[in-house]
Motif scaffolding. Structure first.
Motif, PDB file in Angstrom:
ATOM      1  N   PRO A  36      12.564   7.920  28.098  1.00 16.86           N
ATOM      2  CA  PRO A  36      13.407   8.053  28.957  1.00 16.86           C
ATOM      3  C   PRO A  36      14.624   7.858  27.573  1.00 16.86           C
ATOM      4  O   PRO A  36      15.555   8.285  27.611  1.00 16.86           O
ATOM      5  CB  PRO A  36      13.983   6.089  28.837  1.00 16.86           C
ATOM      6  N   GLU A  37      14.058   8.878  26.235  1.00 18.48           N
ATOM      7  CA  GLU A  37      14.595   9.177  25.446  1.00 18.48           C
ATOM      8  C   GLU A  37      14.549  10.624  25.126  1.00 18.48           C
ATOM      9  O   GLU A  37      15.119  10.831  24.109  1.00 18.48           O
ATOM     10  CB  GLU A  37      13.934   8.584  23.868  1.00 18.48           C
ATOM     11  N   MET A  38      13.695  10.921  26.105  1.00 23.59           N
ATOM     12  CA  MET A  38      13.278  12.545  25.817  1.00 23.59           C
ATOM     13  C   MET A  38      14.586  13.158  26.402  1.00 23.59           C
ATOM     14  O   MET A  38      15.666  12.795  26.830  1.00 23.59           O
ATOM     15  CB  MET A  38      12.972  13.007  27.104  1.00 23.59           C
ATOM     16  N   ALA A  39      15.276  14.855  25.659  1.00 23.98           N
ATOM     17  CA  ALA A  39      16.295  15.358  26.410  1.00 23.98           C
ATOM     18  C   ALA A  39      16.017  16.094  27.211  1.00 23.98           C
ATOM     19  O   ALA A  39      14.887  16.816  27.624  1.00 23.98           O
ATOM     20  CB  ALA A  39      16.519  16.289  24.364  1.00 23.98           C
ATOM     21  N   PHE A  40      16.872  15.605  28.238  1.00 24.42           N
ATOM     22  CA  PHE A  40      16.781  16.903  29.674  1.00 24.42           C
ATOM     23  C   PHE A  40      17.955  18.072  29.839  1.00 24.42           C
ATOM     24  O   PHE A  40      19.013  17.139  29.636  1.00 24.42           O
ATOM     25  CB  PHE A  40      17.503  15.738  30.255  1.00 24.42           C
ATOM     26  N   ILE A  89      23.310  12.721  32.639  1.00 26.53           N
ATOM     27  CA  ILE A  89      23.927  12.640  32.271  1.00 26.53           C
ATOM     28  C   ILE A  89      23.921  10.949  32.149  1.00 26.53           C
ATOM     29  O   ILE A  89      24.061  10.585  31.331  1.00 26.53           O
ATOM     30  CB  ILE A  89      25.742  13.002  31.764  1.00 26.53           C
ATOM     31  N   LYS A  90      23.804  10.548  33.438  1.00 25.46           N
ATOM     32  CA  LYS A  90      23.661   9.046  33.996  1.00 25.46           C
ATOM     33  C   LYS A  90      22.825   8.736  32.959  1.00 25.46           C
ATOM     34  O   LYS A  90      22.656   7.633  32.744  1.00 25.46           O
ATOM     35  CB  LYS A  90      24.179   8.584  35.023  1.00 25.46           C
ATOM     36  N   ILE A  91      21.189   9.234  33.637  1.00 29.52           N
ATOM     37  CA  ILE A  91      19.898   9.198  34.078  1.00 29.52           C
ATOM     38  C   ILE A  91      19.249   8.588  31.904  1.00 29.52           C
ATOM     39  O   ILE A  91      18.707   8.194  32.015  1.00 29.52           O
ATOM     40  CB  ILE A  91      19.710   9.783  34.711  1.00 29.52           C
ATOM     41  N   PHE A  92      20.000  10.157  31.459  1.00 27.36           N
ATOM     42  CA  PHE A  92      19.692  10.637  29.967  1.00 27.36           C
ATOM     43  C   PHE A  92      20.588  10.548  29.082  1.00 27.36           C
ATOM     44  O   PHE A  92      21.773  10.574  29.404  1.00 27.36           O
ATOM     45  CB  PHE A  92      18.947  11.459  29.878  1.00 27.36           C
ATOM     46  N   PRO A  93      20.304   9.177  27.805  1.00 27.48           N
ATOM     47  CA  PRO A  93      21.026   9.340  26.833  1.00 27.48           C
ATOM     48  C   PRO A  93      21.383  10.584  26.424  1.00 27.48           C
ATOM     49  O   PRO A  93      22.672  10.766  25.660  1.00 27.48           O
ATOM     50  CB  PRO A  93      20.690   8.410  26.125  1.00 27.48           C
ATOM     51  N   HIS A  94      20.190  11.044  26.544  1.00 31.68           N
ATOM     52  CA  HIS A  94      20.677  12.976  25.587  1.00 31.68           C
ATOM     53  C   HIS A  94      19.702  14.052  26.281  1.00 31.68           C
ATOM     54  O   HIS A  94      19.375  14.770  27.095  1.00 31.68           O
ATOM     55  CB  HIS A  94      19.126  12.666  24.426  1.00 31.68           C
TER      56      HIS A  94
END
Length: 214
Positions: A104-108, A136-141
Motif C-alpha cells: 500500500p505504500e509503494m510508489a506507483f 492517485i486515489k488508490i496510492f498515497p504515493h
C-alpha cells in the motif's frame, strides 16, 4: 529497492528498465507482460500472464515491492474506444488495486501523456484522465507522469510502426528540441530516471507535467 515494470517492451518501458538495471539502489526488477523480453540480467525476473487485467495468479509474487512503473499503453489511432479503455484504464487500474493490497505504500507511476484531461474533448484524454484519478486515489504515493515528445535513447524504440517512422524522420532535429524546448520534450533515459526519483523521494504534485519531469 525492488521495482515492478509493466510495458517493458515499449519505448518508455525500455527506458525505465534500462535505468532500473543500472541503478545501484535497485536490487530487483520484476517485469510483468504477455511475452518474454529475451533480456538477461542478474537483477531481472520476468513473468508472463495471458490477461493483464487479471493478476490474481501472481498474487503470491507481489509482496515487498517499493515501486511500480506502469508504462503499458497503445496509440488510440485505429482502435475502438472499448479496446482503448480496456488497455489504458482497465489494465492499469486492476494492477494498481491488486498491488495496493500487497504494497500500500509503494510508489506507483502511471505514464500518461501531455494533454491528458478527464474533461478533455478527445476520448483518449478523458480515458487516461480517469486512470490518473483512480491511481492517485488508490496510492498515497501515486503519480501520473505526462511526458511530451520523447526522444528514444540507448536503443529504445517504439513498437508502433508509424511512431518508429516518425522518430526516424525527426532524428536529426530531436536532440535540438530536447535541448532548446525542454518544456515539451524529454528522452527515454531522463524519463526513466524521473520514475526512479519518484520511487526514492516522491514529487510535490501527483500529476507531473513534462517540464517538471525535466
Amino acid at each position: 529497492m525492488k521495482v515492478i515494470v509493466f510495458g517493458a517492451s515499449g519505448m518508455v518501458g525500455q527506458g525505465v528498465l534500462r535505468e532500473s538495471l543500472l541503478a545501484d539502489d535497485v536490487e530487483e526488477v520484476l517485469v510483468i507482460g504477455r511475452r518474454a523480453l529475451g533480456v538477461h540480467h542478474p537483477k531481472l525476473t520476468e513473468v508472463t500472464v495471458t490477461d493483464l487485467g487479471d493478476l490474481a495468479p501472481l498474487e503470491d509474487r507481489l509482496d515487498g515491492y517499493d515501486a511500480c512503473f506502469y508504462c503499458l499503453g497503445i496509440s488510440s489511432s485505429g482502435v475502438s474506444e472499448q479496446q482503448y479503455t480496456r488497455i489504458s484504464y482497465d489494465y492499469p487500474v486492476a494492477a494498481a488495486r491488486i498491488l495496493a493490497k500487497h504494497n500500500p505504500e509503494m510508489a506507483f507511476v502511471y505514464v500518461s501523456g501531455a494533454g491528458t484531461d478527464v474533461d478533455g474533448r478527445a476520448s483518449w484524454a478523458r480515458i487516461k484522465g480517469r486512470t490518473e484519478v483512480e491511481i492517485i486515489k488508490i496510492f498515497p504515493h501515486g503519480y501520473a507522469f505526462r511526458p511530451g515528445l520523447i526522444q528514444p535513447t540507448y536503443g529504445a524504440q517504439s513498437k508502433t510502426r508509424s511512431y518508429r517512422l516518425l522518430y526516424t524522420l525527426m532524428a536529426p532535429v530531436m536532440p535540438l528540441l530536447v535541448r532548446y524546448v525542454p518544456k515539451y520534450t524529454t528522452t527515454t533515459d531522463r524519463l526513466g530516471r524521473a520514475m526512479l526519483r519518484a520511487a526514492r523521494l516522491g514529487f510535490p504534485d501527483h500529476v507531473v507535467e513534462n517540464a517538471d519531469l525535466r
